[in-house]
Design a protein around this motif. Structure first.
Motif, PDB file in Angstrom:
ATOM      1  N   HIS A   6       0.845  -1.187   0.000  1.00 33.25           N
ATOM      2  CA  HIS A   6       0.000   0.000   0.000  1.00 33.25           C
ATOM      3  C   HIS A   6       0.883   1.240   0.000  1.00 33.25           C
ATOM      4  CE1 HIS A   6      -2.766  -3.132   1.588  1.00 33.25           C
ATOM      5  NE2 HIS A   6      -3.555  -2.555   0.701  1.00 33.25           N
ATOM      6  N   ASP A  41       3.246   0.930   4.345  1.00 34.22           N
ATOM      7  CA  ASP A  41       3.666  -0.305   5.000  1.00 34.22           C
ATOM      8  C   ASP A  41       4.907  -0.127   5.868  1.00 34.22           C
ATOM      9  OD1 ASP A  41       1.756  -2.237   3.593  1.00 34.22           O
ATOM     10  OD2 ASP A  41       2.720  -1.237   1.910  1.00 34.22           O
ATOM     11  N   TYR A  53       0.772  -0.944  12.801  1.00 36.28           N
ATOM     12  CA  TYR A  53       0.181  -0.943  11.461  1.00 36.28           C
ATOM     13  C   TYR A  53      -0.174  -2.352  10.986  1.00 36.28           C
ATOM     14  CZ  TYR A  53      -0.281  -0.188   6.417  1.00 36.28           C
ATOM     15  OH  TYR A  53      -0.746  -0.167   5.123  1.00 36.28           O
ATOM     16  N   LYS A  74      -5.121  -6.077   8.378  1.00 42.55           N
ATOM     17  CA  LYS A  74      -4.902  -6.217   6.939  1.00 42.55           C
ATOM     18  C   LYS A  74      -6.261  -6.339   6.259  1.00 42.55           C
ATOM     19  CE  LYS A  74      -0.357  -8.392   7.433  1.00 42.55           C
ATOM     20  NZ  LYS A  74       0.350  -7.155   7.072  1.00 42.55           N
ATOM     21  N   GLU A 119      -8.599  -0.106  -0.236  1.00 41.37           N
ATOM     22  CA  GLU A 119      -7.725  -0.646   0.807  1.00 41.37           C
ATOM     23  C   GLU A 119      -6.696   0.396   1.243  1.00 41.37           C
ATOM     24  OE1 GLU A 119      -5.611  -4.114  -0.380  1.00 41.37           O
ATOM     25  OE2 GLU A 119      -7.312  -4.976  -1.424  1.00 41.37           O
ATOM     26  N   THR A 120      -6.070   1.033   0.253  1.00 46.46           N
ATOM     27  CA  THR A 120      -5.023   2.015   0.543  1.00 46.46           C
ATOM     28  C   THR A 120      -5.585   3.189   1.323  1.00 46.46           C
ATOM     29  OG1 THR A 120      -3.802   1.375  -1.445  1.00 46.46           O
ATOM     30  CG2 THR A 120      -3.288   3.527  -0.507  1.00 46.46           C
ATOM     31  N   GLN A 150      -6.095   2.130   4.904  1.00 45.89           N
ATOM     32  CA  GLN A 150      -4.835   2.043   5.635  1.00 45.89           C
ATOM     33  C   GLN A 150      -4.174   3.414   5.784  1.00 45.89           C
ATOM     34  OE1 GLN A 150      -4.188  -0.360   7.360  1.00 45.89           O
ATOM     35  NE2 GLN A 150      -4.205  -2.358   6.356  1.00 45.89           N
ATOM     36  N   ARG A 182      -5.305   4.817   8.980  1.00 45.35           N
ATOM     37  CA  ARG A 182      -4.572   4.224  10.111  1.00 45.35           C
ATOM     38  C   ARG A 182      -3.156   4.797  10.178  1.00 45.35           C
ATOM     39  NH1 ARG A 182      -3.348  -0.832  10.120  1.00 45.35           N
ATOM     40  NH2 ARG A 182      -3.625  -1.121  12.374  1.00 45.35           N
ATOM     41  N   TYR A 183      -2.506   4.946   9.025  1.00 44.38           N
ATOM     42  CA  TYR A 183      -1.172   5.561   8.974  1.00 44.38           C
ATOM     43  C   TYR A 183      -1.190   6.942   9.619  1.00 44.38           C
ATOM     44  CZ  TYR A 183       2.703   8.166   6.834  1.00 44.38           C
ATOM     45  OH  TYR A 183       3.801   8.985   6.638  1.00 44.38           O
ATOM     46  N   THR A 209     -12.121   5.851   7.280  1.00 47.04           N
ATOM     47  CA  THR A 209     -11.482   4.611   7.734  1.00 47.04           C
ATOM     48  C   THR A 209     -12.380   3.889   8.723  1.00 47.04           C
ATOM     49  OG1 THR A 209      -9.213   5.340   7.334  1.00 47.04           O
ATOM     50  CG2 THR A 209      -9.525   3.699   9.050  1.00 47.04           C
TER      51      THR A 209
END
Length: 820
Positions: free
Chosen positions: A30, A148, A307, A311, A341-342, A345, A348-349, A689
């Motif tokens: 990602h 990632d 992180y 998934k 998905e990206t 995430q 979350r990042y 998210t």
């Protein structure tokens, strides 16, 4: 094309480091990637360690890193409660009773609004510019942000040499590092210098370092007293490093690492006695001792520990050859599940990068801001935005990142205690719709937005939710006095409205939305009633859990208030009423949907338990419309997920992922995936998210619901690591839009009640009967309802057939459920 670029990067990484294993670079799945440098701030890539933030532009000849340190704010310790409020609030209230809402609002603006300042703005430190002489023409340009591994990378080829820059804001060492390498020895030559928009800064050289120091700005007559120091140096392999007149010079190096740190004198909201000069010196020395490769390895490991817990796999990456901004631009024209998905995430990042324990919570813009006077001062807006920042924290398995929020809540419970006394003559503590680094708790801004005293109830919801997810009674005991203080304040200021004798808060408002009387000021608004319902019930429950017998008289008084409060009401066109009176305009498309708090994030409105209220909430949501500001669309993803309509939630994700470049009034997503209000507001990223997580797993309604709002477009996939209340960690795999397998790890033990659209099998699994015996899954059973105009309520779409099971779990046990 992209595969060729990635191959070049991989080969370069091996040749530049000499040992691929030491690079600790995961197989990125990602990423955000682009084929040109950033031209605007919303194209730059964000890195952060919750203290230091940088926006990276990645220009080959002159790179720019726009820099922030989380405690550089204007002003100094202060509070802004207006002592005139105590005299004038009863007069404002009487005007409300008399139906003179605009006069009430104007009087409150004049005599209740904070009269010293409206809070201080979050401000930038400045910029680091790195100039590379001789780089004019370049090819094979590529830049990326790896979600990632929390690294940014820029590569390009110039004059036959391939160059690479790797940037991290280290979770170990509190420095930003820029690692420069080239495919030929001796080719790293550059000059680096810091600048700042702050006034009266000093820029100088000290030995092989460059230093920029200054003091934060004056705002609304409050002189800034946050002193700050930025300090940078470099270490090289080969070549030389010198510093002259505030310019760091690197010549002829094989590779080089620039280290930069920023420190301030801020220690606590009421203490600015720190020594930023000494802290910056010590931090930089420590980073140099650790060294880049070790620091990078520790940084990636610490980041991935959080992180990698979750998934999400929605299928193959079919558009990997398109740059990220192009993928956003085309999102409405084809189904790009990997970008979804990206985007999930990325949220979350952002929270990992902005909310580490021991730091400040993310502001309206996280830790990234390039303006001295950002929109809304980039403060903490507490009537939705601060709370939305933390919606994904528990469900997306980042529970420890709530600590900065809880620290802020503790702080405002202290400053708010003084404001409650000064303004209302009440005990406990108050939080209005905004606060800042100094934890001011007066009524910030004019009455149309600032006259809202129930912020404390909303932030306390997060304390209770943390308990529900973790079952941590020690934590509950620590925060119980804070929750009790918020309830004590509201209990004391509630009054009986004269028409029906209901207990209400007056004056107040439904956040930022104007009713038909050309004002927001009102009494007994729906959101206030919902917030108070939650807070009072949670305080009562906590007192029982903690066996706080000495609070019985107090909790009995809360029960009495609850019994006499305004019911949730439906209105003349089948909507859930936003106000105590049926004032809702069916053509109102206001960005705030505050009266739907009871549907999300609360659990007072449920398709299973309150179908008529749910139908009315759905009607309200339909009339509000889908396209809106970015954060509003994030909230609507969550709301449609709670309505169990995955296809509509998916449609909202499409609206959110609408490309915004320079448009001023178009909500969506910027090229760097930042949420566009516009301007940038980070809460929209967090809201979406959280909404995606809600589409896959819900646990608020007395059971764990697997794939409750799965859209048709997500035919096959899997998710792992999501958290449910009661300490359950859930992995789900699905095929043809139905659960295939689910694995549950029970961290606390206890009954697991689980709902699925397909029958399941597992040893010990039984058909559920009666109420869920797990106390962390109690649901409201006494929601007061007043169904007006029942013939106007549009019937809910039929709920799909589901199966409800109970499974007795033991602490530490793992259970696999499969479709029959």
């Amino acid at each position: 094309m992209k595969k060729q670029i990635l191959t070049i990067i991989a080969v370069a990484a091996i040749s530049f480091t000499g040992n691929a294993a030491t690079d600790n670079t995961p197989n990125d799945n990602h990423i955000l990637w682009y084929d040109r440098p950033a031209a605007t701030w919303t194209e730059a890539l964000p890195i952060g360690n919750s203290r230091l933030g940088a926006m990276i532009y990645g220009a080959p000849s002159a790179d720019r890193l726009q820099l922030n340190e989380e405690t550089i704010w204007a002003g100094r310790p202060n509070n802004n409660a207006n002592p005139e409020a105590k005299e004038y609030l009863p007069k404002v209230r009487q005007l409300v009773w008399d139906g003179k809402y605009k006069e009430a609002q104007d009087l409150a603006t004049k005599h209740v609004q904070a009269n010293t300042n409206s809070g201080m703005p979050y401000q930038p430190f400045g910029d680091l510019y790195i100039n590379f002489p001789g780089v004019t023409d370049y090819t094979e340009y590529y830049r990326e942000l790896s979600l990632d591994s929390a690294r940014a990378i820029t590569t390009y080829k110039s004059n036959g040499v391939t160059y690479k820059r790797e940037y991290i804001s280290s979770f170990e060492g509190n420095v930003i590092t820029i690692h420069l390498t080239a495919s030929k020895k001796g080719m790293i030559t550059c000059n680096a210098q810091m600048t700042s928009p702050q006034q009266d800064v000093t820029i100088k050289s000290e030995n092989d370092e460059i230093v920029l120091s200054g003091i934060s700005g004056l705002h609304e007559a409050l002189k800034g007293k946050v002193t700050f120091t930025g300090r940078a140096t470099a270490k090289t392999v080969g070549g030389t490093v010198t510093s002259t007149d505030g310019v760091l010079q690197i010549k002829g190096a094989d590779e080089a690492t620039i280290y930069l740190t920023i420190a301030t004198n801020f220690k606590h909201y009421d203490d600015i006695s720190g020594n930023d000069t000494l802290i910056s010196e010590q931090t930089l020395r420590n980073a140099l001792t650790i060294g880049y490769q070790k620091m990078k390895s520790s940084h990636v490991a610490k980041y991935k520990e959080i992180y990698d817990r979750v998934k999400l796999d929605l299928g193959a990456d079919n558009y990997a050859d398109l740059t990220t901004d192009k993928r956003v631009e085309l999102f409405g024209k084809h189904t790009d599940l990997h970008l979804t998905e990206t985007y999930f995430q990325f949220g979350r990042y952002l929270l990992i990068c902005t909310s580490q324990p021991g730091t400040q919570p993310p502001t309206l813009q996280g830790i990234w801001n390039d303006k001295m006077l950002p929109s809304w001062d980039s403060k903490y807006t507490c009537n939705i935005n601060l709370e939305m920042n933390y919606w994904p924290a528990e469900v997306a398995n980042m529970s420890e990142l709530t600590e900065p929020l809880f620290s802020l809540i503790k702080d405002v419970s202290e400053t708010g205690n003084k404001s409650a006394d000064i303004m209302y003559g009440a005990d406990g503590w108050v939080l209005h719709h905004n606060t800042d680094l100094w934890r001011v708790t007066g009524a910030i801004d004019k009455a149309p937005s600032g006259l809202w005293p129930t912020g404390g109830a909303w932030v306390c919801q997060h304390l209770w939710e943390h308990y529900l997810y973790t079952g941590d009674k020690k934590f509950l005991a620590e925060v119980y006095p804070i929750m009790k203080g918020a309830a004590r304040f509201l209990n004391q200021i509630m009054v009986k409205e004269p028409k029906k004798g209901w207990w209400v808060v007056c004056p107040s408002l439904s956040p930022e939305n104007q009713h038909p009387y050309n004002a927001t000021t009102a009494a007994g608004v729906t959101m206030d009633n919902q917030l108070i319902y939650d807070l009072f019930n949670h305080v009562i429950a906590a007192s029982e859990i903690l066996q706080s017998d000495g609070d019985k008289q107090f909790t009995d008084s809360l029960k009495q208030k609850l019994a006499g409060m305004v019911p949730l009401q439906t209105g003349r066109w089948g909507q859930l009423q936003e106000w105590m009176d049926d004032w809702d305009n069916p053509d109102d498309v206001h960005r705030h949907v505050s009266h739907l708090y009871g549907l999300y994030p609360s659990n007072q409105i449920s398709p299973f338990y309150t179908p008529e209220l749910t139908a009315a909430a759905r009607t309200s949501l339909i009339h509000r419309g889908d396209p809106s500001t970015g954060w509003s669309m994030g909230w609507k993803v969550c709301l449609w997920s709670r309505l169990l309509d995955g296809n509509h939630a998916w449609k909202l994700i499409g609206d959110q992922l609408t490309l915004v470049r320079n448009e001023k009034k178009k909500g969506g997503t910027y090229p760097n995936l930042f949420d566009a209000h516009p301007p940038f507001q980070i809460d929209g990223n967090f809201g979406c998210t959280a909404g995606i997580a809600e589409m896959l797993l819900q646990s608020h309604d007395g059971f764990v619901y697997l794939l409750p709002a799965l859209p048709d477009a997500w035919k096959d996939g899997s998710v792992s690591g999501l958290k449910a209340r009661g300490g359950f960690e859930i992995n789900v795999e699905w095929a043809d839009n139905n659960v295939k397998t689910a694995t549950v790890t029970s961290e606390l033990g206890g009954n697991l009640r689980i709902r699925s659209a397909v029958p399941l099998k597992c040893k010990g699994l039984k058909t559920a009967k009666g109420a869920n015996e797990n106390p962390l899954y109690s649901v409201p059973t006494d929601i007061k309802q007043q169904i007006n105009a029942p013939e106007k309520i549009e019937k809910l779409p039929a709920l799909k057939k589901t199966y409800l099971y109970d499974l007795k779990t033991v602490k530490g046990g793992t259970y696999t459920l499969t479709a029959k």
